[in-house]
Design a protein around this motif. Structure first.
Motif, PDB file in Angstrom:
ATOM      1  N   GLY A  37       3.788   4.988  -5.751  1.00 42.95           N
ATOM      2  CA  GLY A  37       3.987   5.638  -4.455  1.00 42.95           C
ATOM      3  C   GLY A  37       5.206   6.550  -4.425  1.00 42.95           C
ATOM      4  O   GLY A  37       5.316   7.413  -3.566  1.00 42.95           O
ATOM      5  N   LEU A  38       6.125   6.370  -5.376  1.00 42.75           N
ATOM      6  CA  LEU A  38       7.291   7.259  -5.451  1.00 42.75           C
ATOM      7  C   LEU A  38       6.882   8.648  -5.898  1.00 42.75           C
ATOM      8  O   LEU A  38       7.512   9.625  -5.549  1.00 42.75           O
ATOM      9  CB  LEU A  38       8.314   6.719  -6.455  1.00 42.75           C
ATOM     10  CG  LEU A  38       8.970   5.357  -6.204  1.00 42.75           C
ATOM     11  CD1 LEU A  38       9.754   4.933  -7.437  1.00 42.75           C
ATOM     12  CD2 LEU A  38       9.890   5.430  -4.999  1.00 42.75           C
ATOM     13  N   ARG A  39       5.824   8.721  -6.726  1.00 39.59           N
ATOM     14  CA  ARG A  39       5.408   9.980  -7.367  1.00 39.59           C
ATOM     15  C   ARG A  39       6.587  10.623  -8.107  1.00 39.59           C
ATOM     16  O   ARG A  39       6.887  11.803  -7.884  1.00 39.59           O
ATOM     17  CB  ARG A  39       4.809  10.991  -6.371  1.00 39.59           C
ATOM     18  CG  ARG A  39       3.685  10.542  -5.504  1.00 39.59           C
ATOM     19  CD  ARG A  39       2.463   9.973  -6.180  1.00 39.59           C
ATOM     20  NE  ARG A  39       1.920  10.769  -7.258  1.00 39.59           N
ATOM     21  CZ  ARG A  39       1.748  10.284  -8.492  1.00 39.59           C
ATOM     22  NH1 ARG A  39       2.075   9.051  -8.814  1.00 39.59           N
ATOM     23  NH2 ARG A  39       1.211  11.032  -9.418  1.00 39.59           N
ATOM     24  N   GLU A  65      -1.661  12.910  -5.850  1.00 46.84           N
ATOM     25  CA  GLU A  65      -1.564  12.800  -4.384  1.00 46.84           C
ATOM     26  C   GLU A  65      -0.123  13.037  -3.975  1.00 46.84           C
ATOM     27  O   GLU A  65       0.770  12.934  -4.799  1.00 46.84           O
ATOM     28  CB  GLU A  65      -1.995  11.395  -3.937  1.00 46.84           C
ATOM     29  CG  GLU A  65      -0.988  10.303  -4.300  1.00 46.84           C
ATOM     30  CD  GLU A  65      -1.522   9.248  -5.241  1.00 46.84           C
ATOM     31  OE1 GLU A  65      -2.734   9.109  -5.339  1.00 46.84           O
ATOM     32  OE2 GLU A  65      -0.700   8.573  -5.884  1.00 46.84           O
ATOM     33  N   ALA A 106       0.834  -1.210   0.000  1.00 47.22           N
ATOM     34  CA  ALA A 106       0.000   0.000   0.000  1.00 47.22           C
ATOM     35  C   ALA A 106       0.866   1.256   0.000  1.00 47.22           C
ATOM     36  O   ALA A 106       0.497   2.282  -0.578  1.00 47.22           O
ATOM     37  CB  ALA A 106      -0.945   0.002   1.200  1.00 47.22           C
ATOM     38  N   ALA A 107       2.043   1.176   0.637  1.00 45.45           N
ATOM     39  CA  ALA A 107       2.943   2.334   0.695  1.00 45.45           C
ATOM     40  C   ALA A 107       3.509   2.676  -0.681  1.00 45.45           C
ATOM     41  O   ALA A 107       4.001   3.768  -0.894  1.00 45.45           O
ATOM     42  CB  ALA A 107       4.089   2.057   1.669  1.00 45.45           C
ATOM     43  N   LEU A 108       3.440   1.723  -1.611  1.00 44.77           N
ATOM     44  CA  LEU A 108       4.051   1.923  -2.929  1.00 44.77           C
ATOM     45  C   LEU A 108       3.017   2.102  -4.038  1.00 44.77           C
ATOM     46  O   LEU A 108       3.354   2.471  -5.159  1.00 44.77           O
ATOM     47  CB  LEU A 108       4.939   0.720  -3.267  1.00 44.77           C
ATOM     48  CG  LEU A 108       6.055   0.401  -2.261  1.00 44.77           C
ATOM     49  CD1 LEU A 108       6.695  -0.941  -2.569  1.00 44.77           C
ATOM     50  CD2 LEU A 108       7.106   1.501  -2.252  1.00 44.77           C
ATOM     51  N   GLN A 109       1.760   1.832  -3.726  1.00 46.20           N
ATOM     52  CA  GLN A 109       0.687   1.906  -4.720  1.00 46.20           C
ATOM     53  C   GLN A 109       0.132   3.337  -4.778  1.00 46.20           C
ATOM     54  O   GLN A 109       0.498   4.181  -3.964  1.00 46.20           O
ATOM     55  CB  GLN A 109      -0.417   0.920  -4.300  1.00 46.20           C
ATOM     56  CG  GLN A 109      -1.543   0.682  -5.280  1.00 46.20           C
ATOM     57  CD  GLN A 109      -1.143   0.264  -6.683  1.00 46.20           C
ATOM     58  OE1 GLN A 109      -0.712   1.107  -7.475  1.00 46.20           O
ATOM     59  NE2 GLN A 109      -1.266  -1.016  -7.001  1.00 46.20           N
ATOM     60  N   TYR A 110      -0.746   3.614  -5.749  1.00 49.34           N
ATOM     61  CA  TYR A 110      -1.481   4.879  -5.740  1.00 49.34           C
ATOM     62  C   TYR A 110      -2.230   4.999  -4.412  1.00 49.34           C
ATOM     63  O   TYR A 110      -2.638   3.990  -3.837  1.00 49.34           O
ATOM     64  CB  TYR A 110      -2.513   4.910  -6.878  1.00 49.34           C
ATOM     65  CG  TYR A 110      -1.920   5.190  -8.243  1.00 49.34           C
ATOM     66  CD1 TYR A 110      -1.336   6.420  -8.522  1.00 49.34           C
ATOM     67  CD2 TYR A 110      -1.963   4.236  -9.242  1.00 49.34           C
ATOM     68  CE1 TYR A 110      -0.802   6.677  -9.789  1.00 49.34           C
ATOM     69  CE2 TYR A 110      -1.439   4.487 -10.506  1.00 49.34           C
ATOM     70  CZ  TYR A 110      -0.860   5.710 -10.768  1.00 49.34           C
ATOM     71  OH  TYR A 110      -0.334   5.964 -12.003  1.00 49.34           O
ATOM     72  N   ASP A 131      -1.196  16.790  -8.939  1.00 48.82           N
ATOM     73  CA  ASP A 131      -0.237  15.670  -8.957  1.00 48.82           C
ATOM     74  C   ASP A 131      -0.809  14.378  -8.368  1.00 48.82           C
ATOM     75  O   ASP A 131      -0.046  13.565  -7.839  1.00 48.82           O
ATOM     76  CB  ASP A 131       1.084  16.051  -8.279  1.00 48.82           C
ATOM     77  CG  ASP A 131       0.917  16.412  -6.812  1.00 48.82           C
ATOM     78  OD1 ASP A 131      -0.226  16.426  -6.331  1.00 48.82           O
ATOM     79  OD2 ASP A 131       1.929  16.669  -6.129  1.00 48.82           O
ATOM     80  N   ASN A 145       3.392  12.010  -2.264  1.00 51.21           N
ATOM     81  CA  ASN A 145       4.007  10.693  -2.417  1.00 51.21           C
ATOM     82  C   ASN A 145       3.739   9.782  -1.220  1.00 51.21           C
ATOM     83  O   ASN A 145       3.922  10.146  -0.071  1.00 51.21           O
ATOM     84  CB  ASN A 145       5.493  10.825  -2.777  1.00 51.21           C
ATOM     85  CG  ASN A 145       6.377  11.052  -1.586  1.00 51.21           C
ATOM     86  OD1 ASN A 145       6.901  10.109  -1.015  1.00 51.21           O
ATOM     87  ND2 ASN A 145       6.519  12.316  -1.187  1.00 51.21           N
ATOM     88  N   GLY A 146       3.259   8.570  -1.554  1.00 48.31           N
ATOM     89  CA  GLY A 146       2.796   7.622  -0.556  1.00 48.31           C
ATOM     90  C   GLY A 146       3.919   7.048   0.281  1.00 48.31           C
ATOM     91  O   GLY A 146       3.737   6.714   1.458  1.00 48.31           O
ATOM     92  N   LEU A 147       5.071   6.958  -0.315  1.00 48.59           N
ATOM     93  CA  LEU A 147       6.239   6.425   0.368  1.00 48.59           C
ATOM     94  C   LEU A 147       6.585   7.290   1.575  1.00 48.59           C
ATOM     95  O   LEU A 147       6.733   6.797   2.691  1.00 48.59           O
ATOM     96  CB  LEU A 147       7.396   6.477  -0.628  1.00 48.59           C
ATOM     97  CG  LEU A 147       8.543   5.562  -0.420  1.00 48.59           C
ATOM     98  CD1 LEU A 147       8.102   4.140  -0.638  1.00 48.59           C
ATOM     99  CD2 LEU A 147       9.640   5.923  -1.419  1.00 48.59           C
ATOM    100  N   SER A 175       6.623  15.621  -9.936  1.00 49.89           N
ATOM    101  CA  SER A 175       5.843  14.812  -8.993  1.00 49.89           C
ATOM    102  C   SER A 175       4.818  14.006  -9.791  1.00 49.89           C
ATOM    103  O   SER A 175       3.617  14.267  -9.745  1.00 49.89           O
ATOM    104  CB  SER A 175       5.179  15.721  -7.960  1.00 49.89           C
ATOM    105  OG  SER A 175       6.149  16.516  -7.313  1.00 49.89           O
TER     106      SER A 175
END
Lengths: 386, 386
Positions: free
Chosen positions: B231-233, A257, A71-75, A255, A259-261, B108
């Motif tokens: 998730g990197l954006r 969202e 989940a941390a790496l997905q949209y 953009d 960045n999820g990371l 981004s």
């Protein structure tokens, strides 16, 4: 030395180079400063990299991958991660602003939150700001076709830093806050409250934000860049409820969202570290450096006026000297020091020379030598002008 | 199951909800889908999370902190990290576009690169696009006051996906590319080349980008979101040289810079992993899933037409059915499946029902059951309408 050089370059770019004829000259100086060995940078408003909790962040990242999985790496959600929004809401609640986490949008830094605020408002002919203010906000307003004007004038919207201002490092006077709140209600206009430096107030006091008093007229902007580290690019925006859907749509259009990371890492970091204690330590460090810079300026640059900052990262110096600021910067880079050009902070040009000196990023031991170098550069330029 | 539910929600938001009256209804469905246990999402254009190199990314992060020190956490350059720009330049060079790393701006994500392109162009009354195209681009153009029109019409700028298009998963025909290049030169207009899905072409062929043939008229847009993880954006923009300074200034005004943490991690990841081999494996996985989805649609949804995709993440289904797409989605969510509303991809509304089905994120074993569920939902709605 390599660190100082690299910071200089970055600091300069973050100072938002002046436009027009000055731009080329400023960029040439930038390149020169970036390759000057041993240069001490007093530019850029960068936090002290010695305060970055590298080990805790590394641990938080691995925990995030472990616990949150892919989940941390997905949209992710355009409004951001629930855990981070709850942390922001908690902090605002402690300061008197009762904000539900649902109202908070996590942004790609405070810069984006400022731009999104104005984009959400739509057509704005003018924005009222302090006589000296954050150059990135001025650039954002101009890019939207809005003219920055001084706070005294009537404007279509306002941009202020009530807790701790940039570049002066001072809180907004209580009566100015009261006057602004009355004005927003009376004119039915909106204010962007830039709270980026709030947690840097040396006293540790966290003032009640404008958001607490007039949530329907305030875009509240914050960031982790000054308190944790800028590389995360995580800030936030609390838009007025009535404009929340429009602001979120804008965020998504800009953009998708944040960045999820970095959000996942941040959520684990905030859960696992004592952030408040870290903030207290950072405040003591910055206050000590501010005092050092003040005494160095008093000793070496007596012709400049400044207020002793009560927070923030910088000193705002003013003088009656009629000198070309680029000439001074050029001489300063030759002496091995840099600063932020005063003109980039100003809404209305003034004749006396002004500049911003940051105490935040340089090593404590470098502050006095840096100011001594700047004084030498000033003497050279003054002699040449005479 | 939890993963599918969370993906569904995200997928929906990424589909850019329709505006106006449909918006509330669509958002209600979104909430319902997000809490429907066991729902299989064919929405959103998400990459397969099973392909994310979690271990390699974790290692890259620790290496970045170790090797790059605090630079990974400090403010960075608005144009992005040199190492990442060099990787992008290398890849473009292999495809025939000789681009110096200096010309590349790390953004981004591709969404920001698209928005920045239009913002850099300034006033644009209209943008020519494919009859069905990426909803995020349509939203970006509309937010800048530009009206999307179909490619046949003359427009002030153009937006195309020459390598692999979204939603059809097909390359642009060679003669259309030639015609567009001629047109750009003749009209002295600009094209935004969205290359997001380039590396997903099942054949593994990396076509020559428009950028290679007309660099002075093309904004080239790319991203790591479809190939590594969203998730990197991290995306990129190659603006025309003449507009490069303006584009960089815009980038800085939008959010200062792309997050340094992800850039540092990415630089270490690209240096330490065999990215090309990973891409080849991902292409095989996606091609297998595309074939599964095609055969499932042929079996269960014979009234829909589609082209067999040659890359990308989705199938574009069209029909002559006159059904309300929100009714169908509502019935589909009840049956435990979701899809992207065709209308959000269209410039000109059409009467026949169309929809996008993504094969990318769902498990292979879920694809046939998902289409069977959709077919059941379609029967329900058709019966109701009759």
């Amino acid at each position: 030395v390599a660190g100082a050089v690299s910071n200089e370059y970055q600091g300069w770019l973050h100072a938002f180079c002046p436009e027009g004829n000055m731009k080329d000259r400023a960029e040439e100086l930038l390149r020169r400063a970036a390759t000057t060995r041993g240069l001490i940078s007093l530019a850029g408003g960068l936090p002290d990299a010695r305060l970055f909790p590298r080990r805790a962040l590394g641990k938080a990242f691995l925990t995030a991958l472990e616990v949150r999985g892919t989940a941390a790496l997905q949209y992710g959600w355009p409004e951001g991660l629930r855990d981070v929004r709850e942390h922001v809401a908690d902090r605002l609640r402690r300061r008197g602003a009762n904000v539900a986490p649902e109202r908070i949008i996590i942004t790609s830094g405070a810069q984006q939150a400022i731009l999104l605020s104005l984009a959400t408002l739509g057509k704005c002919g003018s924005v009222g700001v302090d006589a000296e203010t954050y150059p990135g906000a001025l650039a954002a307003f101009r890019s939207c076709g809005a003219r920055p004007v001084e706070l005294g004038e009537r404007a279509d919207a306002y941009y202020v830093m009530p807790a701790i201002g940039n570049p002066r490092g001072l809180p907004m006077p209580e009566r100015s806050k009261t006057a602004l709140l009355e004005r927003l209600g009376r004119e039915r206009t909106y204010a962007i409250e830039d709270d980026a430096y709030e947690a840097t107030a040396f006293s540790g006091a966290s003032p009640r934000p404008l958001l607490a008093d007039l949530p329907e007229r305030v875009f509240h902007v914050g960031t982790f860049s000054k308190t944790l580290c800028p590389g995360l690019r995580i800030g936030w925006l609390v838009p007025p409820v009535r404009l929340a859907a429009r602001a979120l749509k804008r965020k998504q259009t800009h953009d998708l969202e944040a960045n999820g990371l970095a959000q996942a890492l941040l959520a684990e970091y905030l859960a696992g570290d004592d952030f408040d204690r870290r903030l207290a330590r950072a405040r003591r460090r910055y206050q000590g450096k501010a005092e050092l810079l003040c005494s160095s300026v008093r000793r070496h640059l007596p012709s400049f006026r400044f207020d002793v900052p009560r927070g923030g990262f910088s000193l705002w110096l003013e003088s009656d000297l009629r000198l070309n600021e680029l000439e001074l910067l050029s001489a300063a880079v030759n002496e091995g020091v840099s600063f932020d050009l005063g003109s980039t902070f100003k809404v209305t040009p003034s004749e006396g020379l002004s500049l911003r000196l940051c105490f935040s990023a340089a090593a404590s031991a470098d502050l006095e030598p840096a100011v001594a170098r700047l004084a030498r550069a000033l003497r050279r330029v003054t002699r040449r002008a005479a």
